[in-house]
Design a protein around this motif. Structure first.
Motif, PDB file in Angstrom:
ATOM      1  N   ARG A 360       0.822  -1.197   0.000  1.00 12.56           N
ATOM      2  CA  ARG A 360       0.000   0.000   0.000  1.00 12.56           C
ATOM      3  C   ARG A 360       0.859   1.250   0.000  1.00 12.56           C
ATOM      4  NH1 ARG A 360      -2.479   1.083   4.342  1.00 12.56           N
ATOM      5  NH2 ARG A 360      -1.581  -0.499   5.709  1.00 12.56           N
ATOM      6  N   TYR A 361       0.410   2.205  -0.830  1.00 18.43           N
ATOM      7  CA  TYR A 361       1.016   3.539  -0.799  1.00 18.43           C
ATOM      8  C   TYR A 361      -0.102   4.547  -1.041  1.00 18.43           C
ATOM      9  CZ  TYR A 361       3.641   7.707  -1.996  1.00 18.43           C
ATOM     10  OH  TYR A 361       4.126   9.003  -2.014  1.00 18.43           O
ATOM     11  N   GLU A 364      -3.335   3.750  -2.959  1.00 18.68           N
ATOM     12  CA  GLU A 364      -3.119   2.676  -3.947  1.00 18.68           C
ATOM     13  C   GLU A 364      -2.714   1.398  -3.229  1.00 18.68           C
ATOM     14  OE1 GLU A 364      -3.134   1.376  -7.906  1.00 18.68           O
ATOM     15  OE2 GLU A 364      -3.474   3.431  -7.233  1.00 18.68           O
ATOM     16  N   THR A 409       7.232  -1.820  -9.918  1.00 20.15           N
ATOM     17  CA  THR A 409       6.623  -1.228  -8.713  1.00 20.15           C
ATOM     18  C   THR A 409       6.738   0.289  -8.740  1.00 20.15           C
ATOM     19  OG1 THR A 409       7.288  -3.211  -7.500  1.00 20.15           O
ATOM     20  CG2 THR A 409       6.607  -1.316  -6.193  1.00 20.15           C
ATOM     21  N   THR A 412       4.186   1.652 -11.121  1.00 21.72           N
ATOM     22  CA  THR A 412       2.807   1.445 -10.660  1.00 21.72           C
ATOM     23  C   THR A 412       2.437   2.379  -9.524  1.00 21.72           C
ATOM     24  OG1 THR A 412       2.929  -0.884 -11.315  1.00 21.72           O
ATOM     25  CG2 THR A 412       1.195  -0.270  -9.760  1.00 21.72           C
ATOM     26  N   LEU A 413       3.303   2.476  -8.509  1.00 23.97           N
ATOM     27  CA  LEU A 413       2.970   3.262  -7.312  1.00 23.97           C
ATOM     28  C   LEU A 413       3.455   4.705  -7.394  1.00 23.97           C
ATOM     29  CD1 LEU A 413       3.729   0.654  -4.485  1.00 23.97           C
ATOM     30  CD2 LEU A 413       1.528   1.208  -5.534  1.00 23.97           C
ATOM     31  N   ILE A 424       6.153   2.885   2.181  1.00 22.84           N
ATOM     32  CA  ILE A 424       5.055   2.021   1.754  1.00 22.84           C
ATOM     33  C   ILE A 424       4.784   1.011   2.861  1.00 22.84           C
ATOM     34  CG2 ILE A 424       5.563   2.280  -0.712  1.00 22.84           C
ATOM     35  CD1 ILE A 424       6.988  -0.418  -0.620  1.00 22.84           C
TER      36      ILE A 424
END
Length: 648
Positions: A360-361, A364, A409, A412-413, A424
């Motif tokens: 999780r961030y 998201e 990653t 995406t984040l 994160i």
């Protein structure tokens, strides 16, 4: 009558003309004594030239016998007849028959060369003869640079170089003006007084007046044999003139002389030589370049797959793939990984603890692979940093909550690119991002998966609360056999555990498969290149066959002055080998030039040249010269001297 030197008994000579047989000589009986000056006269077609060819061993009778110094020539093979032409006869031809590629001195030396005369001796004798004949200032002139009279004098010197007991002169003044003709006949009389037996063939009664004996032919028969005057007692031939007759020693310089003549022939026909070489150049360049390209491609591929972690050995718990008990086997520890580091062939080692949790961030949330790894993990797997840094050994010791993420990653984040320093959540565990790796094609990881790497102690202590690891990955030194390294690892871990409660996966099989595929492709392309080399060899054979046809007259001249069949074959075979050898050298040079083009164009691709392929290319080009040069050389050696001389 003096000593009988030549004796012809019932000699006839016939030729096949279409479906008919044409008889040129009919039952000729003739004796010629030492020291005579004889003229054979007759109208055109009377058979006088044919008789001279038989007397000079350029032709053989269809019937009857011919004796020289009591030796029956019908019992002699081609090499023995060549020895007679070389040691007893000297020829003065109407059309001179000089070799256009050689100088005046070089032409004179040819018979001495075939008599195994040393180079220094040949040079001195040739200079002495040419000086005697008034050509001391024309030694280095080629036939095209000499007048007709000068060319005829060169042919006289050539006839005398080996002693020339018997000199056969075919229309010796036919191509000369009256003044030069008179000088030539005076020279022939002088040679007769010096001890040479002279046989003139002419249709000119004025020339016959110079002879002591005149034999007239008509329709292939002797119709008159007139002794005009008693020959003046001839002097004995000097020792140096007869020296060549006793020289039977094999002289290796003949091979060097054949090489020299081959170089002269190639130099004087540069375009033909280059066209002959062209097929070999392309073929050799193709073979060497393909092998170098193959080696370069293979090395480039291996370097790439090495960066993907393919020279690794994975150690997993259990007895093998599919072992249901493997999840309950918890004998692999971080201490095992540390113990493996001391092995000399181990490049780097990492233990791994892995799980899948929610990442999780902000708002998201995604699912990714969480892996606890050692500090050497990124070298083992071939990862490189895009930004930030890796965690260090003190992070392992303190169970630090730091992470390195992969490019997937990051995209995406953190589409804005602000991953470094961000926190994160891995499940409930907060970690700070300290590094981002570059994209990589890995043979063991899913390229679309999201990966987060933490110190393995952090995952084991803060997430799982376990003291074992899921697996250990070892990167092997590139210069060490992976199979041998695998056995060493198994032995060490078996000794530590006291049993075999693990199994290994050697990913180097991928490298081997790629190497095998690369070698197969190189072999395939090399086979194609070899076909081009074969075509080049056939081209050499064709050009050499054409060369034999073009140089038939030259072959006849060499045979007339005493060249053996082996001498002719050696010369043409050396030429073919030399053409292929030089073509091979130029082909290798072309292959290196292609490699330079790759280098100077800034290409990251590198051609790796193999000394084995270069040596093989030279050997192959030489072998092609021998194999494909043999047939033209044999054809040249088997030519009939009289037929070869009659060709234009």
């Amino acid at each position: 009558m003096g000593e009988v030197l030549l004796n012809i008994v019932d000699v006839s000579r016939s030729f096949i003309a279409g479906e008919q047989e044409l008889t040129v000589l009919k039952n000729i009986n003739l004796q010629i004594c030492r020291g005579e000056l004889i003229a054979i006269i007759g109208a055109s077609g009377s058979g006088k030239s044919t008789l001279m060819n038989i007397l000079g061993c350029l032709d053989k009778p269809s019937a009857g016998s011919y004796f020289i110094n009591g030796q029956d020539t019908s019992r002699m093979d081609d090499n023995e007849l060549a020895a007679l032409r070389r040691e007893y006869f000297g020829f003065i031809f109407q059309r001179y028959h000089l070799l256009g590629d050689l100088t005046a001195q070089g032409n004179v030396e040819v018979p001495a060369l075939y008599a195994n005369e040393g180079a220094q001796t040949r040079h001195e004798k040739a200079k002495k003869l040419l000086t005697r004949l008034g050509l001391s200032d024309r030694l280095d002139h080629k036939p095209s640079q000499l007048s007709g009279g000068q060319q005829q004098r060169v042919s006289v010197a050539r006839a005398l170089i080996n002693g020339g007991d018997i000199i056969l002169a075919d229309e010796p003044t036919g191509a000369l003006d009256s003044s030069s003709g008179e000088e030539m006949m005076k020279l022939i009389q002088e040679l007769n007084r010096d001890g040479h037996t002279i046989i003139l063939v002419t249709h000119d009664p004025h020339i016959a007046e110079f002879a002591d004996r005149v034999i007239e032919l008509k329709d292939g028969e002797i119709i008159a044999d007139k002794q005009k005057r008693i020959p003046v007692k001839a002097n004995q031939l000097s020792t140096d003139q007869q020296a060549s007759k006793t020289s039977k020693k094999i002289n290796w310089s003949r091979y060097l002389e054949a090489l020299k003549m081959a170089l002269i022939a190639m130099s004087n026909h540069r375009l033909r030589t280059f066209l002959t070489m062209l097929g070999i150049i392309i073929g050799i360049a193709s073979v060497v370049s393909v092998v170098a390209l193959g080696a370069g491609s293979q090395q480039s591929i291996l370097d790439n797959i090495a960066s993907m972690g393919t020279n690794t050995i994975e150690i997993k718990p259990g007895t093998g793939r599919g072992d249901r008990r493997s999840e309950r086997v918890r004998s692999l520890t971080a201490d095992d990984a540390n113990a493996l580091k001391i092995l000399p062939y181990v490049d780097s080692v990492t233990p791994t603890v892995r799980t899948n949790v929610a990442i999780r961030y902000a708002s998201e949330t995604v699912t990714g692979s969480i892996q606890g790894v050692g500090t050497e993990y990124f070298r083992v797997r071939g990862y490189a940093l895009a930004k930030g840094q890796y965690f260090a050994d003190d992070s392992i010791d303190t169970l630090e909550q730091v992470a390195v993420i992969d490019a997937n990653t990051d995209q995406t984040l953190f589409p804005d690119g602000n991953a470094l320093g961000s926190v994160i959540f891995l499940g409930r565990l907060p970690v700070r991002i300290i590094g981002v790796t570059k994209p990589i094609q890995s043979v063991s990881d899913n390229s679309d998966e999201l990966n987060v790497w933490l110190p393995y102690t952090t995952v084991s202590g803060r997430i799982f609360r376990q003291n074992y690891v899921n697996d250990i990955t070892v990167r092997i030194d590139a210069n060490v056999s992976s199979d041998a390294a695998e056995q060493g690892i198994i032995s060490l871990l078996t000794m530590r555990h006291g049993t075999v409660d693990f199994f290994t996966i050697n990913t180097d099989t991928i490298r081997k498969s790629i190497e095998k595929t690369s070698e197969t492709m190189t072999l395939l392309i090399s086979a194609i290149a070899f076909i081009s080399l074969l075509v080049g060899g056939i081209g050499v054979m064709n050009i050499m066959l054409v060369s034999v046809t073009e140089r038939t007259r030259e072959i006849g001249i060499r045979m007339a002055v005493g060249a053996r069949q082996t001498d002719i074959m050696r010369q043409f075979l050396i030429e073919a080998v030399l053409v292929c050898f030089c073509g091979g050298a130029l082909g290798i040079g072309l292959a290196y030039f292609i490699g330079m083009i790759f280098t100077y164009t800034g290409s990251s691709f590198q051609m790796i040249y193999s000394s084995t392929s270069i040596v093989a290319a030279f050997a192959c080009s030489t072998l092609i010269g021998i194999v494909f040069g043999y047939l033209p050389a044999r054809n040249a050696a088997k030519l009939n001297p009289v037929d070869a001389l009659s060709r234009d």
